[in-house]
Write a protein that holds these residues in place. Structure first.
Motif, PDB file in Angstrom:
ATOM      1  N   THR A  90       0.899 -17.022 -43.111  1.00  0.00           N
ATOM      2  CA  THR A  90       0.044 -16.365 -42.121  1.00  0.00           C
ATOM      3  C   THR A  90       0.836 -15.793 -40.950  1.00  0.00           C
ATOM      4  OG1 THR A  90      -0.415 -18.430 -40.912  1.00  0.00           O
ATOM      5  CG2 THR A  90      -1.890 -17.863 -42.737  1.00  0.00           C
ATOM      6  N   VAL A  92       2.586 -12.837 -38.658  1.00  0.00           N
ATOM      7  CA  VAL A  92       2.051 -11.562 -38.201  1.00  0.00           C
ATOM      8  C   VAL A  92       3.155 -10.524 -38.097  1.00  0.00           C
ATOM      9  CG1 VAL A  92       0.742 -10.388 -36.387  1.00  0.00           C
ATOM     10  CG2 VAL A  92       0.187 -12.737 -36.973  1.00  0.00           C
ATOM     11  N   TRP A 158      -4.342  -9.902 -44.563  1.00  0.00           N
ATOM     12  CA  TRP A 158      -5.136  -9.285 -43.513  1.00  0.00           C
ATOM     13  C   TRP A 158      -5.742  -7.970 -43.986  1.00  0.00           C
ATOM     14  CZ3 TRP A 158       0.005 -10.434 -43.186  1.00  0.00           C
ATOM     15  CH2 TRP A 158       0.890  -9.370 -43.305  1.00  0.00           C
ATOM     16  N   VAL A 188      -6.653 -17.402 -41.340  1.00  0.00           N
ATOM     17  CA  VAL A 188      -6.337 -16.741 -40.079  1.00  0.00           C
ATOM     18  C   VAL A 188      -6.324 -17.786 -38.970  1.00  0.00           C
ATOM     19  CG1 VAL A 188      -7.026 -14.955 -38.431  1.00  0.00           C
ATOM     20  CG2 VAL A 188      -7.427 -14.622 -40.880  1.00  0.00           C
ATOM     21  N   ASP A 192      -2.768 -15.703 -34.939  1.00  0.00           N
ATOM     22  CA  ASP A 192      -2.880 -14.415 -35.613  1.00  0.00           C
ATOM     23  C   ASP A 192      -3.927 -13.522 -34.944  1.00  0.00           C
ATOM     24  OD1 ASP A 192      -1.066 -15.402 -37.507  1.00  0.00           O
ATOM     25  OD2 ASP A 192      -2.686 -16.239 -38.715  1.00  0.00           O
TER      26      ASP A 192
END
Length: 214
Positions: A90, A92, A158, A188, A192
């Motif tokens: 997860t 970013v 995403w 998420v 994030d």
């Protein structure tokens, strides 16, 4: 990283400018001076919140193999019994994302900060010092290099927020708790979500304003 240099730990150390403004420094290197990255098998950013993440995915998609993330976590955990590092998909966006098309294994490692990008940000200095000690002892020969940087695995979790219409936004506004629960179920994190809020604010073209304590 300064202490790693002082200890003469072999490696190529890069201190990038403009990470919070869109990874400006690392993007410039990737586009204009990729020779700096030649022969490097793994790039580790020390820029992840929390204390236990070894990031495998960023905005590029997969930037690090599970095998590398697991081997790095295993080495770190073996050097300090307080650690609980494990692969995490997860991520970013941080500087190593820009190198994922050149360097096989590009990750981001938790260093102990929380509530980032705000006046209440904190750093677990004890954890940071333990991580430094582990990095000085780690056996890099045991890290598994598996990912092929020429192959883009577009398995990102995403979505493009611009692809959803007003009706969706209205439904979320009507049921925020349900929307938050669904995001959590999809993996998420609050980290994030806050990064996406920050990215949206930056897209509006306003000047970059570093946060200062009041």
């Amino acid at each position: 990283m300064i202490n790693m240099i002082a200890a003469a730990l072999p490696g190529r150390y890069l201190f990038h400018r403009g990470e919070e403004q869109g990874c400006l420094g690392s993007r410039w290197i990737e586009r204009n001076s990729p020779d700096l990255l030649c022969g490097i098998e793994a790039a580790i950013a020390f820029d992840r919140a929390g204390v236990d993440d070894v990031i495998t995915h960023q905005s590029f998609g997969r930037t690090c193999s599970d095998a590398f993330a697991s081997s790095l976590a295993l080495e770190l955990n073996g050097l300090n019994r307080d650690f609980g590092y494990r692969p995490d998909n997860t991520g970013v966006y941080t500087d190593t994302n820009e190198y994922a098309g050149i360097i096989p294994e590009c990750t981001n490692l938790s260093v102990g900060y929380e509530r980032q990008h705000g006046p209440r940000e904190t750093l677990d200095v004890v954890h940071c010092e333990k991580l430094l000690a582990a990095m000085l002892e780690i056996d890099a020969s045991k890290l598994v290099i598996e990912r092929d940087p020429s192959i883009v695995e577009d398995d990102r979790w995403w979505f493009d927020r611009r692809s959803h219409g007003d009706a969706f936004a209205e439904a979320v506004a009507d049921h925020p708790a349900l929307a938050a629960w669904m995001l959590e179920q999809c993996g998420v994190t609050l980290d994030d979500f806050q990064m996406e809020v920050w990215a949206e604010d930056m897209d509006e073209g306003g000047p970059y304003r570093p946060l200062v304590s009041s």
